[in-house]
Design a protein around this motif. Structure first.
Motif, PDB file in Angstrom:
ATOM      1  N   GLU A 137      48.580   0.396 -26.249  1.00 49.77           N
ATOM      2  CA  GLU A 137      49.567   1.222 -25.547  1.00 49.77           C
ATOM      3  C   GLU A 137      50.733   0.397 -24.985  1.00 49.77           C
ATOM      4  N   PRO A 138      50.498  -0.812 -24.417  1.00 48.62           N
ATOM      5  CA  PRO A 138      51.647  -1.603 -23.936  1.00 48.62           C
ATOM      6  C   PRO A 138      52.615  -1.969 -25.062  1.00 48.62           C
ATOM      7  N   VAL A 139      52.079  -2.212 -26.269  1.00 45.25           N
ATOM      8  CA  VAL A 139      52.947  -2.555 -27.401  1.00 45.25           C
ATOM      9  C   VAL A 139      53.739  -1.318 -27.840  1.00 45.25           C
ATOM     10  N   LYS A 174      48.676  12.116 -23.248  1.00 40.78           N
ATOM     11  CA  LYS A 174      49.710  12.478 -22.282  1.00 40.78           C
ATOM     12  C   LYS A 174      50.657  11.312 -22.026  1.00 40.78           C
ATOM     13  N   GLU A 175      50.083  10.099 -21.906  1.00 43.98           N
ATOM     14  CA  GLU A 175      50.908   8.941 -21.588  1.00 43.98           C
ATOM     15  C   GLU A 175      51.794   8.497 -22.760  1.00 43.98           C
ATOM     16  N   SER A 180      56.085  10.103 -28.549  1.00 44.42           N
ATOM     17  CA  SER A 180      55.821  11.159 -29.518  1.00 44.42           C
ATOM     18  C   SER A 180      57.022  12.082 -29.680  1.00 44.42           C
ATOM     19  N   GLN A 181      57.679  12.401 -28.567  1.00 51.95           N
ATOM     20  CA  GLN A 181      58.824  13.313 -28.619  1.00 51.95           C
ATOM     21  C   GLN A 181      60.002  12.724 -29.390  1.00 51.95           C
ATOM     22  N   ARG A 182      60.028  11.399 -29.511  1.00 53.30           N
ATOM     23  CA  ARG A 182      61.151  10.754 -30.200  1.00 53.30           C
ATOM     24  C   ARG A 182      60.936  10.686 -31.709  1.00 53.30           C
ATOM     25  N   ILE A 183      59.730  10.956 -32.160  1.00 57.20           N
ATOM     26  CA  ILE A 183      59.447  10.909 -33.594  1.00 57.20           C
ATOM     27  C   ILE A 183      59.839  12.250 -34.199  1.00 57.20           C
TER      28      ILE A 183
END
Length: 546
Positions: A137-139, A174-175, A180-183
């Protein structure tokens, strides 16, 4: 093993991607179109998902190979097991961005300057990340921040995230909603249907240079389709095993029974490790029980003699195993251990020096930091050579027939390591330095940890690596036509004009040498062209080591 029997020039069903064997099914073509649409429209993020073995990496490689180097800058990251800082450093290195330690600029600042420069020169920068389901997730957050680098009108970098279905589940968290919205462009790659599977098999047989005719019966192909479920990797594995069974049975036609025997053999070899271990331990327990019973049966000296005899047998066996050849997992552990002791920069320097020896140029002296890509490029230019960055598989690399540096990635070893491919002998690859005492490795042993990237040195004595397009004219075109004539690929007058005849000759030459026949006179085409003319004395793999 079976190449001569079937009349193949090379194995038709290698599982590693090879641009010449690429077959785009209906689904693959649709996936390709989605990726190309996203890049051309600079949408920022593109996601490609699919089951293991569905051909995602093939689509990525096909895409990157089609992007013109004059208008794109591309990078492909295979190893997602990295921390955010290492990921950023790795990405910069893949783009060929030099690491400047003389100032306090961060890797992100350096990347931003690179992207702005490419945008000003009207180039699209594309980053493709394979096996994205393994990204921490950090990457992923780091990647999202990288996508924020933009102008007032458009994104500066196009990022393709390719992964297994688990990656979709990660994006649903959720995090992860901001990412996700940018894909905005997504495609899930489905397996091939039966007809595409048939066409896929026939295509690979044709490219491999078989004698012609139908090798696989329709019923055999249906068995292979049921086993593989249309996944290209499993189709390759099943067809390869069926050909091997056909060879052992001395028949050139693969019918349903032979295909079934090959698939049965594959299933037998997939017995789980714990079960195999139990099967191995059973005889061991039997032997141990026998020894205990023998201890009860024999008395005193007899028991001592029994163990003395066992010890003598063990010693004799050890004496017979002098200098054993390390193979299997033991070899890969030894490989990681040996190469892991050498820092990445030193590994690259030594590998470059091995290639330099083939060209009779001075080696690079020891230094504190030899960047694998930038360092090799600078060292090549300093020696009046060029560095060609290869991307593909072993089959395509071997067709170039020139010593090369292979980039390796190994679990537990941070960064990359490098080994030189210096020759071929008895279908084995000769490497330098030796690994675990071995100078020759099988194709599978090399492919297991090869990233698919390699580096080759070459020389352009006639200075032909310039931007050539239809209608170009000049002395450099005349020199090119002269080379093509020497290579037997051009029979027209040396006009000095890049006309239809010249373009046709280039494409025919490329096709005959296993190069993508795109008519572009790039580094790979020129390397092969110079190599095909004896007077240039280009080092070859096929002659082995110097």
């Amino acid at each position: 093993m079976y190449l001569d029997f079937y009349g193949f020039q090379e194995k038709p069903f290698n599982v590693t991607p090879d641009p010449r064997f690429v077959f785009l099914s209906k689904n693959h073509r649709e996936a390709f179109a989605h990726l190309l649409y996203g890049i051309n429209n600079r949408v920022g993020f593109i996601a490609l998902t699919g089951e293991v073995g569905s051909g995602k990496t093939t689509v990525l490689r096909a895409l990157l190979s089609q992007l013109n180097a004059d208008h794109h800058r591309t990078a492909l990251i295979f190893n997602p097991y990295l921390s955010p800082p290492l990921f950023l450093q790795n990405m910069n290195r893949e783009f060929g961005i030099p690491t400047d330690t003389s100032n306090s600029s961060s890797p992100l600042d350096v990347l931003n300057l690179f992207l702005l420069q490419q945008n000003a020169e009207d180039r699209t920068v594309v980053l493709a990340i394979d096996e994205a389901q393994h990204l921490e997730e950090p990457v992923l957050e780091q990647i999202r921040l990288i996508s924020n680098l933009e102008t007032d009108r458009e994104k500066l970098i196009q990022i393709v995230l390719s992964g297994q279905p688990e990656f979709v589940k990660i994006l649903k968290k959720k995090e992860m909603r901001q990412l996700s919205q940018r894909i905005t462009v997504r495609y899930h790659l489905e397996p091939m249907d039966f007809q595409d599977t048939v066409d896929y098999v026939n295509h690979r047989l044709k490219v491999a240079g078989g004698r012609g005719g139908i090798i696989f019966s329709k019923r055999a192909l249906r068995r292979i389709y049921r086993y593989s479920r249309g996944l290209p990797r499993l189709v390759n594995v099943a067809c390869d095993r069926a050909l091997l069974v056909g060879y052992t049975r001395d028949t050139a036609r693969i019918n349903s029974r032979i295909a079934a025997a090959g698939i049965k053999d594959l299933k037998r070899n997939t017995v789980s490790y714990p079960r195999k271990r139990r099967l191995i331990l059973i005889p061991a327990f039997v032997v141990l029980a026998a020894l205990l019973m023998a201890g009860i049966y024999f008395k005193g000296n007899d028991l001592i003699n029994l163990f003395n005899t066992s010890q003598h047998i063990k010693t004799t066996e050890e004496q017979k195993e002098n200098d054993p050849i390390v193979t299997g997992e033991e070899f890969f552990h030894a490989m990681a251990g040996e190469l892991g002791k050498v820092p990445e920069s030193e590994s690259a320097r030594k590998a470059f020096n091995t290639l330099a020896s083939f060209w009779n140029v001075p080696p690079v002296l020891e230094s504190g930091n030899f960047d694998p890509l930038i360092g090799m490029e600078r060292a090549a230019l300093d020696r009046e050579l060029r560095l060609y960055r290869f991307f593909g598989n072993l089959g395509a690399l071997l067709r170039i027939d020139c010593p090369a540096v292979l980039e390796l990635t190994m679990p537990g070893v941070p960064g990359k390591r490098f080994v030189s491919l210096v020759g071929m002998e008895n279908e084995q690859l000769l490497v330098d330095p030796p690994i675990a005492g071995r100078r020759s490795l099988s194709f599978n042993e090399v492919e297991k940890h090869w990233s698919g990237q390699g580096f080759l040195l070459w020389k352009d004595p006639l200075n032909l690596l310039t931007r050539i397009s239809s209608g170009s004219a000049g002395s450099h075109i005349k020199r090119l036509q002269g080379l093509l004539k020497e290579a037997g690929a051009y029979s027209r007058p040396l006009t000095g004009v890049y006309d239809a005849d010249t373009l046709s000759a280039i494409k025919e030459f490329q096709s005959s040498m296993g190069v993508n026949p795109d008519g572009i006179v790039g580094g790979q085409t020129l390397m092969v062209l110079y190599r095909s003319i004896d007077r240039f004395k280009v080092p070859r793999l096929t002659v082995g080591q110097k």
